[in-house]
Design a protein around this motif. Structure first.
Motif, PDB file in Angstrom:
ATOM      1  N   ARG A  43      66.658  64.483   9.548  1.00 27.89           N
ATOM      2  CA  ARG A  43      68.059  64.252   9.170  1.00 27.89           C
ATOM      3  C   ARG A  43      68.176  63.809   7.727  1.00 27.89           C
ATOM      4  NH1 ARG A  43      70.653  61.176  14.418  1.00 27.89           N
ATOM      5  NH2 ARG A  43      70.859  63.042  15.704  1.00 27.89           N
ATOM      6  N   LEU A  44      67.280  62.920   7.288  1.00 27.58           N
ATOM      7  CA  LEU A  44      67.313  62.464   5.902  1.00 27.58           C
ATOM      8  C   LEU A  44      67.037  63.613   4.945  1.00 27.58           C
ATOM      9  CD1 LEU A  44      65.473  59.024   6.172  1.00 27.58           C
ATOM     10  CD2 LEU A  44      67.899  59.420   5.714  1.00 27.58           C
ATOM     11  N   LYS A  45      66.089  64.463   5.302  1.00 24.23           N
ATOM     12  CA  LYS A  45      65.755  65.616   4.461  1.00 24.23           C
ATOM     13  C   LYS A  45      66.939  66.577   4.388  1.00 24.23           C
ATOM     14  CE  LYS A  45      62.288  69.221   3.895  1.00 24.23           C
ATOM     15  NZ  LYS A  45      61.089  69.855   4.446  1.00 24.23           N
TER      16      LYS A  45
ATOM     17  N   GLU B 161      75.553  70.607  -2.743  1.00 24.28           N
ATOM     18  CA  GLU B 161      76.900  70.262  -3.196  1.00 24.28           C
ATOM     19  C   GLU B 161      76.924  70.037  -4.704  1.00 24.28           C
ATOM     20  OE1 GLU B 161      78.217  66.887  -0.975  1.00 24.28           O
ATOM     21  OE2 GLU B 161      78.339  67.999   0.909  1.00 24.28           O
ATOM     22  N   CYS B 162      75.901  69.367  -5.207  1.00 20.05           N
ATOM     23  CA  CYS B 162      75.817  69.102  -6.646  1.00 20.05           C
ATOM     24  C   CYS B 162      75.705  70.421  -7.412  1.00 20.05           C
ATOM     25  CB  CYS B 162      74.625  68.204  -6.938  1.00 20.05           C
ATOM     26  SG  CYS B 162      74.494  67.700  -8.653  1.00 20.05           S
TER      27      CYS B 162
ATOM     28  N   GLN C 153      73.187  67.318  -0.241  1.00 21.71           N
ATOM     29  CA  GLN C 153      73.679  66.696  -1.465  1.00 21.71           C
ATOM     30  C   GLN C 153      73.296  67.529  -2.686  1.00 21.71           C
ATOM     31  OE1 GLN C 153      72.062  62.739  -1.319  1.00 21.71           O
ATOM     32  NE2 GLN C 153      73.721  61.952  -0.040  1.00 21.71           N
ATOM     33  N   ILE C 154      72.079  68.054  -2.697  1.00 22.65           N
ATOM     34  CA  ILE C 154      71.631  68.904  -3.802  1.00 22.65           C
ATOM     35  C   ILE C 154      72.464  70.177  -3.860  1.00 22.65           C
ATOM     36  CG2 ILE C 154      69.708  70.323  -4.632  1.00 22.65           C
ATOM     37  CD1 ILE C 154      67.827  68.105  -3.580  1.00 22.65           C
TER      38      ILE C 154
ATOM     39  N   GLU D 145      70.100  65.861   4.844  1.00 24.67           N
ATOM     40  CA  GLU D 145      71.186  65.226   4.086  1.00 24.67           C
ATOM     41  C   GLU D 145      70.915  65.327   2.579  1.00 24.67           C
ATOM     42  OE1 GLU D 145      72.934  60.747   3.514  1.00 24.67           O
ATOM     43  OE2 GLU D 145      72.352  61.355   5.545  1.00 24.67           O
ATOM     44  N   LYS D 146      69.675  65.110   2.192  1.00 20.28           N
ATOM     45  CA  LYS D 146      69.320  65.218   0.776  1.00 20.28           C
ATOM     46  C   LYS D 146      69.522  66.651   0.275  1.00 20.28           C
ATOM     47  CE  LYS D 146      65.582  64.145  -2.427  1.00 20.28           C
ATOM     48  NZ  LYS D 146      64.230  63.595  -2.574  1.00 20.28           N
ATOM     49  N   GLU D 147      69.114  67.636   1.079  1.00 21.24           N
ATOM     50  CA  GLU D 147      69.294  69.037   0.693  1.00 21.24           C
ATOM     51  C   GLU D 147      70.776  69.387   0.572  1.00 21.24           C
ATOM     52  OE1 GLU D 147      67.116  71.252   3.626  1.00 21.24           O
ATOM     53  OE2 GLU D 147      65.176  70.819   2.685  1.00 21.24           O
TER      54      GLU D 147
END
Length: 68
Positions: A45-47, A56-57, A53-54, A49-51
């Motif tokens: 889940r953390l991975k 979206e950025c 965010q990347i 979520e990080k992906e």
């Protein structure tokens, strides 16, 4: 100290032993597997979520470049 059910272990020692064992986990294979899978799920889940965010950025950067 009185003995419980004619045991050789006094009541006070039984209570003290029970209190000392409360923090110890019993060797339960299913609980071990469950804990392991929950840890793996948390990492996944953390991975993800990080992906996200990347992504979206990057999408915001691309949108800003197109607008200019």
């Amino acid at each position: 100290m009185t003995a419980k059910n004619n045991d050789d272990i006094p009541d006070d020692d039984i209570i003290e032993y029970d209190m000392s064992q409360r923090g110890n986990q019993v060797d339960d294979p299913l609980a071990t597997v469950k804990t392991m899978r929950l840890e793996q799920l948390a990492v996944c889940r953390l991975k993800a979520e990080k992906e996200m965010q990347i992504m979206e950025c990057n999408a915001k950067k691309n949108k800003a470049e197109v607008e200019e």
